[in-house]
Design a protein around this motif. Structure first.
Motif, PDB file in Angstrom:
ATOM      1  N   SER A 199      27.473  63.393  70.204  1.00  0.00           N
ATOM      2  CA  SER A 199      27.018  62.414  71.187  1.00  0.00           C
ATOM      3  C   SER A 199      27.403  61.002  70.771  1.00  0.00           C
ATOM      4  CB  SER A 199      25.506  62.502  71.401  1.00  0.00           C
ATOM      5  OG  SER A 199      24.800  62.084  70.254  1.00  0.00           O
ATOM      6  N   CYS A 200      27.374  60.129  71.771  1.00  0.00           N
ATOM      7  CA  CYS A 200      27.588  58.703  71.542  1.00  0.00           C
ATOM      8  C   CYS A 200      26.612  57.938  72.426  1.00  0.00           C
ATOM      9  CB  CYS A 200      29.037  58.309  71.838  1.00  0.00           C
ATOM     10  SG  CYS A 200      29.567  58.552  73.543  1.00  0.00           S
ATOM     11  N   ARG A 201      26.481  56.651  72.160  1.00  0.00           N
ATOM     12  CA  ARG A 201      25.541  55.809  72.922  1.00  0.00           C
ATOM     13  C   ARG A 201      26.160  55.308  74.205  1.00  0.00           C
ATOM     14  NH1 ARG A 201      20.261  54.780  70.679  1.00  0.00           N
ATOM     15  NH2 ARG A 201      20.213  53.538  72.546  1.00  0.00           N
ATOM     16  N   TRP A 239      20.883  55.225  76.542  1.00  0.00           N
ATOM     17  CA  TRP A 239      21.047  56.671  76.647  1.00  0.00           C
ATOM     18  C   TRP A 239      22.044  57.184  75.609  1.00  0.00           C
ATOM     19  CZ3 TRP A 239      18.215  59.621  79.993  1.00  0.00           C
ATOM     20  CH2 TRP A 239      17.456  58.916  80.943  1.00  0.00           C
ATOM     21  N   HIS A 240      22.051  58.476  75.442  1.00  0.00           N
ATOM     22  CA  HIS A 240      23.049  59.162  74.629  1.00  0.00           C
ATOM     23  C   HIS A 240      23.824  60.091  75.554  1.00  0.00           C
ATOM     24  CE1 HIS A 240      21.419  58.063  70.632  1.00  0.00           C
ATOM     25  NE2 HIS A 240      20.294  57.976  71.320  1.00  0.00           N
ATOM     26  N   HIS A 291      25.856  63.426  75.504  1.00  0.00           N
ATOM     27  CA  HIS A 291      26.151  64.629  74.728  1.00  0.00           C
ATOM     28  C   HIS A 291      27.408  65.265  75.332  1.00  0.00           C
ATOM     29  CE1 HIS A 291      21.690  65.334  73.435  1.00  0.00           C
ATOM     30  NE2 HIS A 291      22.056  64.069  73.316  1.00  0.00           N
ATOM     31  N   PHE A 301      23.294  63.646  79.772  1.00  0.00           N
ATOM     32  CA  PHE A 301      22.672  62.406  79.314  1.00  0.00           C
ATOM     33  C   PHE A 301      21.293  62.735  78.763  1.00  0.00           C
ATOM     34  CE2 PHE A 301      25.579  61.445  82.743  1.00  0.00           C
ATOM     35  CZ  PHE A 301      26.352  60.440  82.188  1.00  0.00           C
ATOM     36  N   SER A 310      17.848  61.116  76.048  1.00  0.00           N
ATOM     37  CA  SER A 310      17.234  59.958  75.387  1.00  0.00           C
ATOM     38  C   SER A 310      17.438  59.978  73.879  1.00  0.00           C
ATOM     39  CB  SER A 310      15.744  59.883  75.726  1.00  0.00           C
ATOM     40  OG  SER A 310      15.105  61.083  75.332  1.00  0.00           O
ATOM     41  N   THR A 311      17.864  61.114  73.329  1.00  0.00           N
ATOM     42  CA  THR A 311      18.131  61.213  71.894  1.00  0.00           C
ATOM     43  C   THR A 311      19.537  61.748  71.679  1.00  0.00           C
ATOM     44  OG1 THR A 311      17.210  63.446  71.804  1.00  0.00           O
ATOM     45  CG2 THR A 311      15.701  61.620  71.306  1.00  0.00           C
ATOM     46  N   GLY A 312      20.103  61.432  70.529  1.00  0.00           N
ATOM     47  CA  GLY A 312      21.453  61.864  70.219  1.00  0.00           C
ATOM     48  C   GLY A 312      21.482  63.167  69.453  1.00  0.00           C
ATOM     49  N   CYS A 345      32.479  54.826  76.922  1.00  0.00           N
ATOM     50  CA  CYS A 345      31.078  54.448  76.724  1.00  0.00           C
ATOM     51  C   CYS A 345      30.938  53.076  76.071  1.00  0.00           C
ATOM     52  CB  CYS A 345      30.341  55.510  75.913  1.00  0.00           C
ATOM     53  SG  CYS A 345      30.098  57.053  76.844  1.00  0.00           S
TER      54      CYS A 345
END
Length: 149
Positions: free
Chosen positions: A7-9, A13-14, A16, A29, A31-33, A46
């Motif tokens: 994942s990336c920011r 959001w992250h 995946h 998408f 909330s955590t990576g 991104c």
């Protein structure tokens, strides 16, 4: 070929991404990576760079099902631009409702840029949150302006 995930920011959001080679299998998408690599074009996208993601293949466009035909048409909408559900429906020979349904079930958002498909009178919907669609459209407008300078 083995599928890799990472994942990336993207703002708060992250993103995946599960992929192998140049084929994207799933994007979502959260909330955590999750740890792991992400294809370079998606990282650049991104980060706000005007990147053409059509060099990445997606499982969503395989076959001749109506959803695959819709996804292929959506991939033709240029970075920083939008089209309506009705415009895509006319290109594919289906209804705007069918386009909306396909967008809601898109397994590879960003690669199939469903955020670029809007309602005739408004922005339309987006899962998991409309704020992501707004963020992506704004990000592309900024990236397009930078690329034109």
């Amino acid at each position: 070929m083995e599928v890799t995930g990472g994942s990336c920011r993207l703002g708060l959001w992250h993103v995946h991404v599960w992929w192998s080679g140049h084929t994207i299998h799933r994007v979502r998408f959260a909330s955590t990576g999750i740890p792991g690599p992400v294809p370079a074009p998606i990282l650049k996208y991104c980060a706000g760079q005007a990147v053409d993601l059509t060099g990445l293949a997606t499982i969503a466009c395989e076959g001749d099902a109506i959803s695959a035909r819709i996804y292929r048409a959506v991939r033709e909408v240029p970075y920083g631009s939008t089209a309506t559900y009705g415009q895509i429906a006319a290109l594919v020979g289906t209804s705007p409702l069918a386009v909306g349904r396909a967008m809601a079930h898109n397994p590879t958002p960003l690669v199939v840029p469903c955020h670029r498909i809007v309602a005739a009178k408004g922005i339309g919907g987006f899962s998991p949150a409309l704020e992501i669609k707004e963020l992506l459209l704004a990000l592309e407008q900024k990236g397009k302006k930078r690329a034109e300078q």
